[in-house]
Enzyme design. Structure first.
Site, PDB file in Angstrom:
ATOM      1  N   PRO A   2      28.535   3.667  -2.914  1.00  0.00           N
ATOM      2  CA  PRO A   2      27.651   3.438  -4.149  1.00  0.00           C
ATOM      3  C   PRO A   2      27.309   5.022  -4.506  1.00  0.00           C
ATOM      4  CG  PRO A   2      26.608   2.978  -2.020  1.00  0.00           C
ATOM      5  CD  PRO A   2      27.689   3.253  -1.658  1.00  0.00           C
ATOM      6  N   GLU A   3      27.542   5.215  -5.803  1.00  0.00           N
ATOM      7  CA  GLU A   3      27.078   6.329  -6.577  1.00  0.00           C
ATOM      8  C   GLU A   3      25.852   5.962  -7.640  1.00  0.00           C
ATOM      9  OE1 GLU A   3      30.496   8.417  -7.901  1.00  0.00           O
ATOM     10  OE2 GLU A   3      31.876   7.662  -6.284  1.00  0.00           O
ATOM     11  N   HIS A  92      25.881  -6.773  10.557  1.00  0.00           N
ATOM     12  CA  HIS A  92      25.589  -5.553  10.225  1.00  0.00           C
ATOM     13  C   HIS A  92      24.123  -5.450   9.689  1.00  0.00           C
ATOM     14  CE1 HIS A  92      29.504  -4.309  11.568  1.00  0.00           C
ATOM     15  NE2 HIS A  92      30.023  -5.019  10.643  1.00  0.00           N
ATOM     16  N   ARG A 112      28.570   1.082   7.821  1.00  0.00           N
ATOM     17  CA  ARG A 112      28.842   2.202   8.942  1.00  0.00           C
ATOM     18  C   ARG A 112      27.791   2.986   9.314  1.00  0.00           C
ATOM     19  NH1 ARG A 112      34.112   3.757   5.227  1.00  0.00           N
ATOM     20  NH2 ARG A 112      33.746   1.765   4.132  1.00  0.00           N
TER      21      ARG A 112
END
Length: 290
Positions: A2-3, A92, A112
């Site tokens: 994500p930016e 997750h 991650r």
DNA sequence: CATCGACCCTGCGGGC
DNA sequence: TGCCCGCAGGGTCGAT
């Protein structure tokens, strides 16, 4: 990945649901889900009411009715989802926040674990309060505090590759690897050009391209909302059809037809058109020697 | 101070 | 089929 556009999309989605709600209970399911180096327990936001959701670059935070903010960073793979409480826990899931709602809760999911949430004290900066962990992050290109002349000056005074400057969140925030490649493609500037060698007008052109690329991504990312089920998926905002450089290795440049090249760059990669984006501005014919 | 590069992490896909 | 390796990448921190 994500930016800025993805994080802003998440912020808007969250704001629709959480504004005005009280954090009844926050449950941490993974030790790496909280920011290392944070001095305040994440649990200390329990009981606080959320008055707004703010963002700077890729950092977003819940503004609370106390001298504290609940900050989140999505890292590489983070998602914040508003989901039914009784729905199956995604593998997750790192943090769950209960707002006392009968049906829905917030889940921070992050495969991650580069993302995190953190309770941060506020620090006053230029008449504005910022969470401590965001104090060193420069304003992004959509913010009121964005100062184009300052950013151009900051880039010009450094001796680094232009792409590195675009990714440096202390010069200008919000740009990541994908939109950096895209913006440089639009501006026709090679990612390895030295920042100090670029003219003011070239830099102004790059900043225009950054804004254009992120604006159009934001426009597309903002369309996927639903009042009942807000899927604020940080990865859903990329629209590969509209990418011009990123991920297009060996595919034709949409401007000139030359094949897009990929080169290694600081543990990741850069994509660019070898014809439109020359390493040097003008290319003199190579002199033959010997 | 400025810049560079290693590192954190997991899933996936390619090669053998 | 299964193993290994490289790759994806934002931000931080130690080395130079």
């Amino acid at each position: 990945m994500p930016e800025l556009p993805e994080v802003e999309t998440v912020r808007r989605g969250l704001a629709l649901y959480v504004t005005g709600k009280r954090i009844k209970r926050l449950e941490i399911l993974h030790p790496r889900a909280t920011r290392s180096g944070s001095t305040i327990s994440l649990k200390s936001v329990e009981g606080a009411r959320i008055t707004d959701v703010a963002r700077r670059g890729k950092f977003l935070w819940f503004v609370l009715d106390r001298e504290l903010a609940l900050v989140g960073h999505l890292g590489m793979s983070g998602q914040m989802l508003i989901v039914p409480k009784n729905s199956e826990l995604e593998r997750h899931t790192r943090i769950r926040i209960d707002f006392g709602d009968k049906k829905l809760e917030l889940r921070f999911i992050d495969q991650r674990t580069f993302g995190w949430m953190s309770a941060e004290p506020l620090r006053k900066q230029d008449e504005k309060y910022l969470p401590e962990c965001c104090a060193h992050i420069a304003p992004d290109i959509f913010s009121e505090e964005f100062d184009k002349a300052r950013v151009i000056g900051e880039i010009k005074r450094r001796k680094i590759e232009i792409k590195k400057a675009l990714l440096n969140q202390e010069i200008m925030s919000g740009v990541g690897n994908i939109y950096a490649d895209e913006a440089l493609w639009y501006a026709k500037v090679h990612p390895e050009r030295l920042s100090s060698s670029l003219s003011e007008s070239e830099l102004a052109e790059i900043l225009r391209a950054v804004k254009k690329v992120m604006k159009s991504a934001l426009k597309q990312g903002g369309t996927s909302f639903d009042d009942l089920y807000i899927n604020v998926n940080g990865e859903s905002g990329y629209f590969e059809v509209s990418l011009r450089a990123y991920g297009r290795e060996d595919e034709p440049c949409r401007r000139c037809g030359a094949l897009i090249r990929r080169i290694n760059f600081a543990n990741r990669s850069s994509h660019f058109c070898p014809v439109c984006q020359r390493a040097r501005k003008s290319r003199k014919p190579a002199k033959k020697r010997g």
